[in-house]
Design a protein around this motif. Structure first.
Motif, short mmCIF file in Angstrom:
data_model
loop_
_atom_site.label_atom_id
_atom_site.label_comp_id
_atom_site.label_asym_id
_atom_site.label_seq_id
_atom_site.Cartn_x
_atom_site.Cartn_y
_atom_site.Cartn_z
N LEU A 1 0.84 -1.20 0.00
CA LEU A 1 0.00 0.00 0.00
C LEU A 1 0.87 1.25 0.00
CD1 LEU A 1 -2.57 -1.07 2.76
CD2 LEU A 1 -2.97 -1.02 0.29
N HIS A 2 0.28 2.36 -0.41
CA HIS A 2 0.95 3.66 -0.42
C HIS A 2 1.00 4.19 1.03
CE1 HIS A 2 1.91 7.77 -1.20
NE2 HIS A 2 1.60 7.77 -2.48
N SER A 3 2.22 4.43 1.50
CA SER A 3 2.32 4.84 2.91
C SER A 3 1.82 6.26 3.14
CB SER A 3 3.77 4.69 3.40
OG SER A 3 4.64 5.56 2.69
N GLY A 4 1.69 7.06 2.08
CA GLY A 4 1.10 8.39 2.24
C GLY A 4 -0.40 8.32 2.47
N LEU A 5 -1.02 7.26 1.96
CA LEU A 5 -2.47 7.11 2.10
C LEU A 5 -2.84 6.26 3.31
CD1 LEU A 5 -3.45 6.53 -1.64
CD2 LEU A 5 -3.35 8.69 -0.37
N TYR A 6 -2.07 5.22 3.57
CA TYR A 6 -2.47 4.25 4.60
C TYR A 6 -1.55 4.22 5.82
CZ TYR A 6 -5.99 2.58 1.35
OH TYR A 6 -7.09 2.51 0.52
N GLY A 7 -0.51 5.05 5.82
CA GLY A 7 0.36 5.11 7.00
C GLY A 7 -0.46 5.52 8.23
N GLY A 8 -0.24 4.85 9.34
CA GLY A 8 -0.98 5.18 10.56
C GLY A 8 -2.37 4.59 10.60
N VAL A 9 -2.80 3.96 9.51
CA VAL A 9 -4.15 3.37 9.44
C VAL A 9 -4.06 1.86 9.29
CG1 VAL A 9 -6.32 3.33 8.15
CG2 VAL A 9 -5.10 5.49 8.47
N VAL A 10 -3.11 1.41 8.45
CA VAL A 10 -2.89 -0.02 8.28
C VAL A 10 -1.54 -0.37 8.91
CG1 VAL A 10 -2.49 -1.85 6.57
CG2 VAL A 10 -4.30 -0.15 6.19
N GLN A 11 -1.54 -1.45 9.64
CA GLN A 11 -0.30 -1.88 10.30
C GLN A 11 0.78 -2.15 9.26
OE1 GLN A 11 1.89 -1.85 12.49
NE2 GLN A 11 1.19 -3.22 14.11
N ASN A 12 2.02 -1.81 9.61
CA ASN A 12 3.16 -1.98 8.73
C ASN A 12 3.97 -3.18 9.23
OD1 ASN A 12 5.76 -1.75 7.55
ND2 ASN A 12 5.57 0.47 7.36
N THR B 1 7.64 4.93 -1.20
CA THR B 1 6.75 5.19 -0.07
C THR B 1 5.68 4.12 0.00
OG1 THR B 1 5.53 6.69 -1.48
CG2 THR B 1 7.20 7.64 -0.05
N VAL B 2 6.13 2.97 0.51
CA VAL B 2 5.27 1.79 0.49
C VAL B 2 5.12 1.24 1.91
CG1 VAL B 2 7.21 0.23 0.11
CG2 VAL B 2 4.94 -0.40 -0.72
N ILE B 3 3.92 0.72 2.19
CA ILE B 3 3.75 -0.19 3.33
C ILE B 3 3.70 -1.58 2.71
CG2 ILE B 3 2.23 -0.96 5.19
CD1 ILE B 3 1.12 1.86 5.33
#
Lengths: 465, 465
Positions: free
Chosen positions: A217-228, A321-323
């Motif tokens: 996933l794009h870490s700019g969109l899902y950072g802090g929302v989806v576990q890394n 910038t990936v999760i």
């Protein structure tokens, strides 16, 4: 065998030092990396080449014994009769992976001689054990037409991946493998200060995989929302040790045997003699976990846990910038008496599963398990090595424990109950690392040493072991 | 421009939907990965190809502006006169890396059409912004021989590596870049529920490297004696968040502006409309750090820290019993008003250096820094987008914040002080991930939308902005 005969054999080996080399280079060119399925055909080709060489020099019953993994190479020469002892020789023809490739000064499977050093992957660990023994046996057979004792050969093809198929192999071939003594040729020798190891550690290796989302996933969109999963693998790795270096897996140390004062003194004395070389070869002057125990004990009689590899997400140049969907790490633990590899594997799994949650799936795959073992430093085979060392280089070995693991030796000990000794040909350095090298002049000396050793063994009766 | 003229332009674009495609496929075949130095020549070739296309369709002053990194592509068409407004269009021609390559169903630089979707790296992010704008401008110029307003084009070549050379570029070309409004075509559009973003987060990216010994060591020999950089990198990663997801870097949240009740309500309302799609595209149903704040706030108005990559030691198949010399990880932090990227970079460095010791050398390299920014949702250009959306698809956009970062937009705002709006062409999905795709029918709609948008803008005077 009389003194003249021994001198003939020693002389043959010395004279043929140069002419032995081209064959060794051929053996080193096989990229026999057993951990990587892509090299399966290379392992097979390497095995076939060794089998042909064993037949060529006059060994008998040469055969490839299939396993679930890479085959075992067997041969024997049993014409010395029932009065003579029977030794089974162990070495392995598989090698470690080669990365980081960029740190090699020459291609790892194009053996290169520089300043009297032969550089190649496996030149020390452990193809010198294969080649050295074959050239020793060839020297006897070419000179005298016979060996001074009965010999069996067991060359393994998956030592570097933890010998996952050797336990059933040994159990299924107890009769074939029976001998008076096991001679282990997987190891190093330092002629400055020779060592005889009377203990090795066991090993449990595992791969831990964390998955969170189903894809990157794009870490700019899902950072802090989806576990890394990189964060979870980091937390798992961080949980293994405290700041002092103590392993934090519950129950990990429960069955560790305390060493007595005599053993402590023996390790201290050994380290007094070998510690400087050990430390110099580490490439650092600052050591870790110093408060736990002296270095010589941490390196041999303490259990360890190391993360040998970790990866997750973008590994290339620059920024991505990936999760990632997945992250993983590889772990090996070195076990000491009386840690049970099965139990330690379960403790690891239980510990790591604490990090599983509804946002992170955690999987632990145990890759290999092997028992630690110790042998009696006073056994007759160890004494034969001492005598050969004394005659060849005028030195005796000190006794100490090894920090390494050779799973099949523990299996031999548990299944066959025979004594063992080490007869290493590995005079060089950088095993498991780039630019692994063998000192050619010292390799010639190890062959002299081995010829004398087999003659010493031949003086014994089967009942002496 | 009258209604007939507009219809002619719209009709031209509709009729040429198919014939626009081969050119787009050519553009997508350039592997213009800006973070990887190995692709430097591909970036240059891609830039030259775009410049030729800009000249071909009739734009003027077409030129390549060199920077310390990849060049900026510039062109303009200023014949609409001083009464008409001037818009500067931003998009970027570089793309994200492609790994994990094995998860692509077709090669990332061989664009493939499947079920009405065009699949290729960069097809969404952001070559559709390049191609869409050029086809819109071509439609005007081919049909009417003119544009309804003055246009400047600024296509960047290093957005995906954090625009490290754009700050000096913007500062050095303030006159050239001056305009009444900036039109940002880097972004996605969802025709089910269109969104206009009025804020983006800033970014700081860094690479952290831990070195212990000078070269790889055998973990059977040196485990527990020499520090393992994989363990240190694990500890660093584990230190970034607490169990709730709060970032543990001291001072990290100090300058974060609290949002007011109105903003909170606006984000909640936007998420009510777009949240289901956002969550569905995540590939998971279990979200992280839920106790911190609602998802829509964590994704936009909270700062984040993600480890985008971690590597150390053996990454291949099977086991390699190594203590690597080095381990590293890549970190990006998304910043919100009023976090200062310079200060946050220093806080990160200070935090990470706590893990340096005599057994572990720790290096932090800051790769890129960019400010967060917000724009006035009520500006005239935003209204022009709303009007065009309404006419084209009968819907209005909701206003919300974006979690992403486009460094150059913050620079434009800080240096040039002009208003901006988004005009995205990215109707598709999987940006930064394998199988990035554009829905071809929706791409045609975005071109219709853009034609209407530029006509709306053309109704305004420079003084209206």
């Amino acid at each position: 065998m009389n003194r003249d005969e021994l001198q003939q054999v020693l002389e043959y080996a010395r004279e043929h030092h140069e002419s032995f080399l081209p064959g060794y280079l051929e053996l080193l060119r096989f990229p026999s990396i057993s951990t990587d399925p892509a090299h399966q055909a290379d392992l097979a080709a390497c095995g076939d080449w060794i089998l042909a060489e064993m037949a060529r020099i006059g060994l008998q019953n040469v055969r490839k014994i299939e396993t679930e993994g890479h085959p075992v190479l067997y041969a024997d020469w049993l014409a010395a009769g029932p009065e003579a002892p029977t030794a089974i020789i162990y070495a392995h023809y598989d090698v470690q992976p080669i990365d980081p490739l960029e740190l090699w000064d020459s291609p790892p499977f194009e053996p290169t001689i520089r300043d009297g050093r032969l550089v190649a992957r496996g030149v020390m660990d452990n193809k010198c054990g294969i080649w050295g023994n074959l050239k020793v046996l060839e020297s006897f057979l070419q000179t005298l037409g016979r060996l001074p004792l009965n010999i069996k050969i067991c060359f393994e093809g998956e030592e570097e991946c933890g010998s996952p198929n050797m336990a059933p192999f040994v159990a299924a071939h107890k009769g074939l493998l029976q001998a008076d003594v096991l001679v282990n040729s997987d190891g190093e020798i330092d002629f400055e200060q020779p060592i005889q190891s009377y203990a090795m550690r066991g090993i449990v290796s595992a791969e831990i995989t964390v998955r969170c989302a189903q894809e990157d996933l794009h870490s700019g969109l899902y950072g802090g929302v989806v576990q890394n999963p990189n964060h979870v693998i980091g937390a798992i790795i961080a949980s293994f040790h405290d700041a002092d270096g103590h392993i934090q897996i519950e129950g990990f140390y429960d069955n560790v045997l305390a060493i007595d004062a005599e053993e402590r003194q023996r390790l201290r004395e050994a380290y007094r003699l070998q510690g400087a070389a050990f430390e110099a070869a580490s490439g650092t002057e600052n050591f870790w976990a110093e408060s736990l125990a002296p270095r010589q004990e941490r390196a041999t009689v303490w259990p360890t846990l190391d993360v040998n590899g970790v990866k997750g997400g973008y590994l290339g140049q620059g920024v991505k910038t990936v999760i990632p969907a997945e992250a993983s790490c590889k772990v090996t633990m070195r076990l000491v008496p009386d840690q049970d590899p099965e139990q330690i594997a379960q403790l690891l799994e239980k510990h790591v599963q604490q990090f599983a949650s509804d946002t992170a799936d955690v999987q632990v795959r145990i890759a290999a398990k092997a028992w630690p073992f110790t042998i009696d430093p006073a056994n007759a085979a160890m004494a034969a090595v001492q005598q050969a060392l004394h005659t060849t280089i005028g030195k005796s070995a000190i006794f100490t424990r090894s920090g390494g693991s050779i799973p099949i030796l523990g299996m031999f000990q548990r299944e066959l109950g025979i004594p063992m000794t080490g007869l290493p040909y590995g005079a060089g350095g950088k095993i498991h690392a780039p630019n692994e090298y063998l000192i050619l002049a010292d390799f010639s000396t190890t062959i002299q040493l081995a010829i004398r050793f087999y003659c010493e063994l031949a003086k014994l009766r089967p009942t002496d072991f």
